[in-house]
Design an enzyme around this catalytic site. Sequence first.
Site, mmCIF file in Angstrom:
data_model
loop_
_atom_site.group_PDB
_atom_site.id
_atom_site.type_symbol
_atom_site.label_atom_id
_atom_site.label_comp_id
_atom_site.label_asym_id
_atom_site.label_seq_id
_atom_site.Cartn_x
_atom_site.Cartn_y
_atom_site.Cartn_z
ATOM 1 N N THR A 241 0.800 -1.224 0.000
ATOM 2 C CA THR A 241 0.000 0.000 0.000
ATOM 3 C C THR A 241 0.835 1.276 0.000
ATOM 4 O O THR A 241 1.976 1.298 0.472
ATOM 5 C CB THR A 241 -0.953 0.006 1.200
ATOM 6 O OG1 THR A 241 -1.917 1.045 1.057
ATOM 7 C CG2 THR A 241 -0.198 0.219 2.502
ATOM 8 N N GLN A 263 -1.909 3.639 6.983
ATOM 9 C CA GLN A 263 -1.432 2.823 5.875
ATOM 10 C C GLN A 263 -0.091 2.165 6.181
ATOM 11 O O GLN A 263 0.199 1.072 5.699
ATOM 12 C CB GLN A 263 -1.336 3.671 4.610
ATOM 13 C CG GLN A 263 -2.665 4.260 4.174
ATOM 14 C CD GLN A 263 -3.755 3.212 4.032
ATOM 15 O OE1 GLN A 263 -3.660 2.303 3.219
ATOM 16 N NE2 GLN A 263 -4.810 3.326 4.837
ATOM 17 N N HIS A 266 0.025 -1.537 7.516
ATOM 18 C CA HIS A 266 -0.170 -2.692 6.647
ATOM 19 C C HIS A 266 1.058 -3.572 6.570
ATOM 20 O O HIS A 266 0.966 -4.798 6.612
ATOM 21 C CB HIS A 266 -0.516 -2.227 5.224
ATOM 22 C CG HIS A 266 -1.961 -1.936 5.013
ATOM 23 N ND1 HIS A 266 -2.896 -2.914 4.804
ATOM 24 C CD2 HIS A 266 -2.631 -0.762 4.945
ATOM 25 C CE1 HIS A 266 -4.089 -2.369 4.643
ATOM 26 N NE2 HIS A 266 -3.955 -1.059 4.717
ATOM 27 N N GLU A 332 -1.210 5.298 -5.066
ATOM 28 C CA GLU A 332 -2.389 4.442 -4.921
ATOM 29 C C GLU A 332 -3.520 5.237 -4.259
ATOM 30 O O GLU A 332 -4.634 5.301 -4.775
ATOM 31 C CB GLU A 332 -2.025 3.227 -4.069
ATOM 32 C CG GLU A 332 -3.200 2.309 -3.780
ATOM 33 C CD GLU A 332 -2.873 1.258 -2.737
ATOM 34 O OE1 GLU A 332 -3.610 0.263 -2.676
ATOM 35 O OE2 GLU A 332 -1.908 1.433 -1.964
ATOM 36 N N HIS A 333 -3.213 5.829 -3.113
ATOM 37 C CA HIS A 333 -4.165 6.684 -2.394
ATOM 38 C C HIS A 333 -3.610 8.102 -2.325
ATOM 39 O O HIS A 333 -2.476 8.299 -1.890
ATOM 40 C CB HIS A 333 -4.378 6.198 -0.949
ATOM 41 C CG HIS A 333 -4.771 4.762 -0.823
ATOM 42 N ND1 HIS A 333 -3.879 3.779 -0.429
ATOM 43 C CD2 HIS A 333 -5.953 4.141 -1.035
ATOM 44 C CE1 HIS A 333 -4.506 2.615 -0.389
ATOM 45 N NE2 HIS A 333 -5.762 2.797 -0.756
ATOM 46 N N ASP A 366 -11.106 2.344 2.378
ATOM 47 C CA ASP A 366 -10.746 0.952 2.627
ATOM 48 C C ASP A 366 -11.966 0.100 2.952
ATOM 49 O O ASP A 366 -11.968 -1.104 2.705
ATOM 50 C CB ASP A 366 -9.754 0.864 3.788
ATOM 51 C CG ASP A 366 -8.346 1.273 3.385
ATOM 52 O OD1 ASP A 366 -8.047 1.241 2.179
ATOM 53 O OD2 ASP A 366 -7.556 1.641 4.274
ATOM 54 N N GLU A 420 -3.320 -1.455 -50.523
ATOM 55 C CA GLU A 420 -2.561 -2.217 -49.529
ATOM 56 C C GLU A 420 -2.057 -3.549 -50.087
ATOM 57 O O GLU A 420 -1.505 -4.363 -49.346
ATOM 58 C CB GLU A 420 -3.436 -2.468 -48.297
ATOM 59 C CG GLU A 420 -3.764 -1.189 -47.542
ATOM 60 C CD GLU A 420 -4.457 -1.438 -46.204
ATOM 61 O OE1 GLU A 420 -4.864 -2.580 -45.929
ATOM 62 O OE2 GLU A 420 -4.566 -0.463 -45.428
ATOM 63 N N HIS A 425 -9.241 -8.927 -50.217
ATOM 64 C CA HIS A 425 -10.153 -8.202 -49.331
ATOM 65 C C HIS A 425 -11.284 -7.578 -50.142
ATOM 66 O O HIS A 425 -12.459 -7.670 -49.784
ATOM 67 C CB HIS A 425 -9.401 -7.095 -48.569
ATOM 68 C CG HIS A 425 -8.581 -7.591 -47.424
ATOM 69 N ND1 HIS A 425 -7.545 -8.468 -47.585
ATOM 70 C CD2 HIS A 425 -8.642 -7.294 -46.092
ATOM 71 C CE1 HIS A 425 -6.984 -8.715 -46.410
ATOM 72 N NE2 HIS A 425 -7.646 -8.013 -45.485
#
Length: 445
Positions: A241, A263, A266, A332-333, A366, A420, A425
């Site tokens: 985290t 945080q 963690h 992340e946060h 969270d 092309e 095609h």
Amino acid sequence: MIQRRDLRGHKPNPTELLGLVPRPTIDVSVASAAAATLIDEVRSRGADALLEQAERFDGVRPRDIRVPSSQIAAAVIALETPVREALEEAIDRVRRATAAQVPPEIVTSIGPGAQIVQRWQPVARAGLYVPGGKAVYPSSVVMNVVPAQVAGVASIAIASPPQREFDGRVHPVILGAAGLLGIDEVYTMGGAGAIGALAWGVPSLGLTPVQVITGPGNIYVAAAKRLVTGQVGIDAEAGTTEILVIADSAADARLVAADLVSQAEHDEAAAALLVTDSLELAERVEAQLELLAASTTHSARVRAALSGPQSAIVLVDDLKTAVAFSNAYGPEHLELQTSDPEETLRGIENAGAIFLGAHSPVSLGDYLAGSNHVLPTGGQARFSSGLGAYSFLRPQQLVRYSREALGEVAEKIVALSHAEQLPAHGDAVTARFDHSSASEPEDRL
């Protein structure tokens, strides 16, 4: 305890900022070789390898890798009332917020008889990883399962490591959360081996391969997700985290410090950063961090995270530079605790989730904000997003043309095919007009 970086008087450009942001000394690539070995073991030896890996890394041998449905039902009954009510509230809030992530089918009329339909098709089967180890994450069950269900995924499997204190079973609160969501396919397996098992399947367990794997984990889980990409899709490498707080002199130092510590608890490798243009605030936050780190439950873990190279208090000249630093970091946060968070937000480009103001802490996200907490880490927010219903959806374009509508563009298709040097095609188009018959059925749009 926490390092201080003083960038005042400097105006680094975006490239220089990328080199200035603090990162862990170990990155995902370092774990790749070990993760590859664990995945190969599972692919070649199946359940036996999973059992050996559990003994080696989790210190316990699971009784059952596939959790019996009776255990899941019992875990639901055993949930304590406050926990069950909190999980049910989280499920409801995340489900309501996630519903906004499913795009409607859109039909675009290019011309008479010519339509392009944009639809979003869910994968049929998903594998969801719920970590265990230093903490227990029933909230991650909610954050993984609800988006998959909202997207319309019909088959969902959960993997979570065995717990020594529960005789090698998945943590009962994780099982209870799974049961509340109606999930009855849960496997007692963790780490890189679990990711390999979800990607390639384990026939002896009745585990069939999934199409998408999501969920956070440690560095080996992140490395494994990178390795199986191509065999399956993944959400992002959601690893250890991170929190970055942009704050000015108006911020409450106690609240900023509390959010950083929240945080840091963690993992020892968790990243906690404050970026501020106020020296006074930086000093007050440092003092608060000392107090909180000494008194919090996981004191040693918090101190290790805050004193690591990945955490810092960064001093800048102004909030514009703070925003530029944050964009280079791609947290992340991201918390904006400034006198005008909405104004600060205007410059933000890269973040997994953004929390505005003093009363929107990361802890809210969270658990009960309704947002998803499975988010990209390690700077990946610069190019990827957090988990959502869209993680399980694939955009598909349906092309529906009538004979007349195809005829309108036939000559142009032929011209481009010859340009092309792919004349077949064009031939595939003109063939539809060479032998036309009045008895041909009409196209229906």
